[in-house]
Design a protein around this motif. Structure first.
Motif, short mmCIF file in Angstrom:
data_model
loop_
_atom_site.label_atom_id
_atom_site.label_comp_id
_atom_site.label_asym_id
_atom_site.label_seq_id
_atom_site.Cartn_x
_atom_site.Cartn_y
_atom_site.Cartn_z
N ASP A 155 0.83 -1.22 0.00
CA ASP A 155 0.00 0.00 0.00
C ASP A 155 0.86 1.27 0.00
OD1 ASP A 155 -2.19 -1.60 -0.13
OD2 ASP A 155 -2.80 -1.36 1.96
N ASP A 156 1.95 1.27 0.74
CA ASP A 156 2.81 2.46 0.78
C ASP A 156 3.47 2.74 -0.57
OD1 ASP A 156 2.25 3.10 3.33
OD2 ASP A 156 4.10 2.30 4.20
N ALA A 157 3.74 1.70 -1.32
CA ALA A 157 4.48 1.88 -2.58
C ALA A 157 3.68 2.66 -3.62
CB ALA A 157 4.90 0.52 -3.14
N TRP A 158 2.35 2.64 -3.53
CA TRP A 158 1.53 3.35 -4.52
C TRP A 158 1.87 4.84 -4.56
CZ3 TRP A 158 -1.72 1.61 -8.24
CH2 TRP A 158 -2.22 0.32 -8.15
N PHE A 159 2.21 5.43 -3.41
CA PHE A 159 2.42 6.89 -3.36
C PHE A 159 3.66 7.30 -4.15
CE2 PHE A 159 -0.02 6.02 0.47
CZ PHE A 159 -0.99 7.01 0.40
N GLY A 160 4.67 6.43 -4.16
CA GLY A 160 5.94 6.87 -4.72
C GLY A 160 6.31 6.23 -6.05
N VAL A 161 5.42 5.39 -6.58
CA VAL A 161 5.80 4.68 -7.80
C VAL A 161 5.81 5.65 -8.98
CG1 VAL A 161 3.47 3.85 -8.32
CG2 VAL A 161 5.43 2.56 -9.14
N THR A 162 6.82 5.53 -9.83
CA THR A 162 6.94 6.42 -10.99
C THR A 162 6.09 5.86 -12.13
OG1 THR A 162 9.21 6.88 -10.35
CG2 THR A 162 8.57 7.50 -12.59
N PRO A 163 5.17 6.65 -12.69
CA PRO A 163 4.35 6.14 -13.79
C PRO A 163 5.23 5.68 -14.96
CG PRO A 163 3.53 8.26 -13.03
CD PRO A 163 4.86 8.05 -12.36
N GLU A 164 4.80 4.62 -15.61
CA GLU A 164 5.62 3.97 -16.64
C GLU A 164 6.14 4.91 -17.73
OE1 GLU A 164 4.25 0.00 -17.87
OE2 GLU A 164 4.29 0.79 -19.91
N THR B 136 10.10 5.44 -18.25
CA THR B 136 10.74 5.10 -19.52
C THR B 136 11.55 6.28 -20.04
OG1 THR B 136 8.94 3.59 -20.01
CG2 THR B 136 10.28 4.29 -21.89
N ARG B 137 10.97 7.46 -19.93
CA ARG B 137 11.65 8.66 -20.42
C ARG B 137 12.89 8.99 -19.58
NH1 ARG B 137 11.04 12.75 -24.47
NH2 ARG B 137 13.19 13.42 -24.35
N ILE B 138 12.75 8.81 -18.27
CA ILE B 138 13.91 9.06 -17.41
C ILE B 138 15.04 8.07 -17.75
CG2 ILE B 138 14.75 8.89 -15.01
CD1 ILE B 138 11.98 9.96 -14.13
N PHE C 40 14.84 0.94 -16.35
CA PHE C 40 16.30 0.92 -16.55
C PHE C 40 16.73 -0.41 -17.17
CE2 PHE C 40 16.43 4.05 -12.85
CZ PHE C 40 16.68 5.14 -13.67
N ALA C 41 16.16 -1.50 -16.68
CA ALA C 41 16.55 -2.82 -17.21
C ALA C 41 16.11 -2.95 -18.67
CB ALA C 41 15.94 -3.93 -16.36
N LEU C 42 14.90 -2.52 -18.97
CA LEU C 42 14.40 -2.68 -20.35
C LEU C 42 15.12 -1.76 -21.33
CD1 LEU C 42 10.53 -3.07 -19.74
CD2 LEU C 42 12.24 -4.86 -20.14
#
Ligand code: MGP
Length: 256
Positions: free
Chosen positions: A50-59, A63-65, A94-96
């Motif tokens: 549940d905590d991870a939802w706040f900080g996850v970077t949208p795909e 990808t752009r970063i 980063f991996a992809l």
């Protein structure tokens, strides 16, 4: 806490794949509604704490970063360390990207790390293309770079870093969503780690910091090495900034 390289961790009761809104805690329902812009293949068994939802970077942003960091870093930079891996949004990108010979992903919360590993596999990231580290990222970085007064704490040789070939990415917690209450976000108020703490840990190597979109540019400008520059990029979706990234060169003044 210790720092250790880990294999695939089991998903726990704290790791969720929510199917319907009714299952989702109220404070993350907004993010769950945005789930397909966060992970386009959310339905393919993506798990988050549940905590991870706040900080996850949208795909699309992740990808752009990954493209930008890959292009901005010199070819001699071959190792990428993600200090706050969370549920894996950035590590997967980063991996992809195929840009890095070695990717090290650090996360202090075991269930969240299990989600990141699971999500990376769900995206087709080969298991051996990321080294997963469970532990405090500041302890890890100090041990891996040899800047820890207590030595390397018997760090696994696979986890050692050399400055010349390392780039760090840090997407730290911002202290919840209250950053929006300040017109210009004071990076000294970031919780639980303020900007100074993060910068001190990262400055021996070049690093990219994922920060609130309203962060105080005057504070970021102070991170530039003498005569050098910091590049700041706003990452937007649908015409609105989601966050900014400050690309900071290594500081040659650091001893050791
Ligand atoms: P947000 O401000 O919570 O949402 O997060 P939104 O939808 O842009 O805001 P609103 O004005 O439309 O309501 C924006 C983005 O910031 C998210 O997509 C995350 O990538 C990032 N983000 C938010 N928080 C609270 C954090 C955080 O604590 N740490 C990190 N690293 N990223 C965060």
């Amino acid at each position: 806490m210790g720092v250790k390289k880990v294999g695939q961790l089991p998903l726990t009761s704290e790791c969720h794949h929510y199917y319907t809104r009714d299952e989702v805690p109220w404070d993350i329902q907004k993010y769950w509604h945005q789930r397909y812009s966060i992970f386009s293949c959310y339905d393919d068994d993506i798990y988050l704490t549940d905590d991870a939802w706040f900080g996850v970077t949208p795909e699309p942003v992740a990808t752009r970063i990954a493209q930008d960091l890959g292009a901005l870093s010199a070819p001699t930079k071959t190792t990428l360390v993600d200090l706050f891996a969370g549920a894996g949004g950035n590590v997967i990108a980063f991996a992809l990207s195929g840009r890095w010979e070695r990717i090290i992903a650090v996360e202090r919360d075991a269930p969240t790390l299990a989600c990141a590993q699971h999500n990376a596999a769900a995206h087709g990231v080969p298991a051996d293309s990321v080294v997963w580290v469970l532990g405090d990222c500041f302890d890890y970085l100090a041990q891996a770079l040899g800047t820890d007064a207590d030595g390397d704490g018997d760090l696994d040789p696979d986890l050692r870093l050399d400055r010349a070939s390392t780039t760090v990415f840090a997407s730290p917690p911002w202290g919840g969503v209250d950053y929006r209450l300040q017109d210009v976000f004071d990076l000294a108020t970031m919780q639980p780690y303020d900007m100074e703490t993060i910068y001190r840990a990262c400055r021996p190597v070049e690093h990219a910091l994922y920060l609130p979109r309203t962060s105080d540019l005057r504070q970021i400008a102070k991170l530039a090495p003498p005569g050098g520059k910091v590049e700041v990029v706003q990452y937007c979706m649908e015409g609105a900034s989601k966050a900014m990234v400050a690309y900071v060169p290594e500081s040659r003044e650091v001893e050791g």
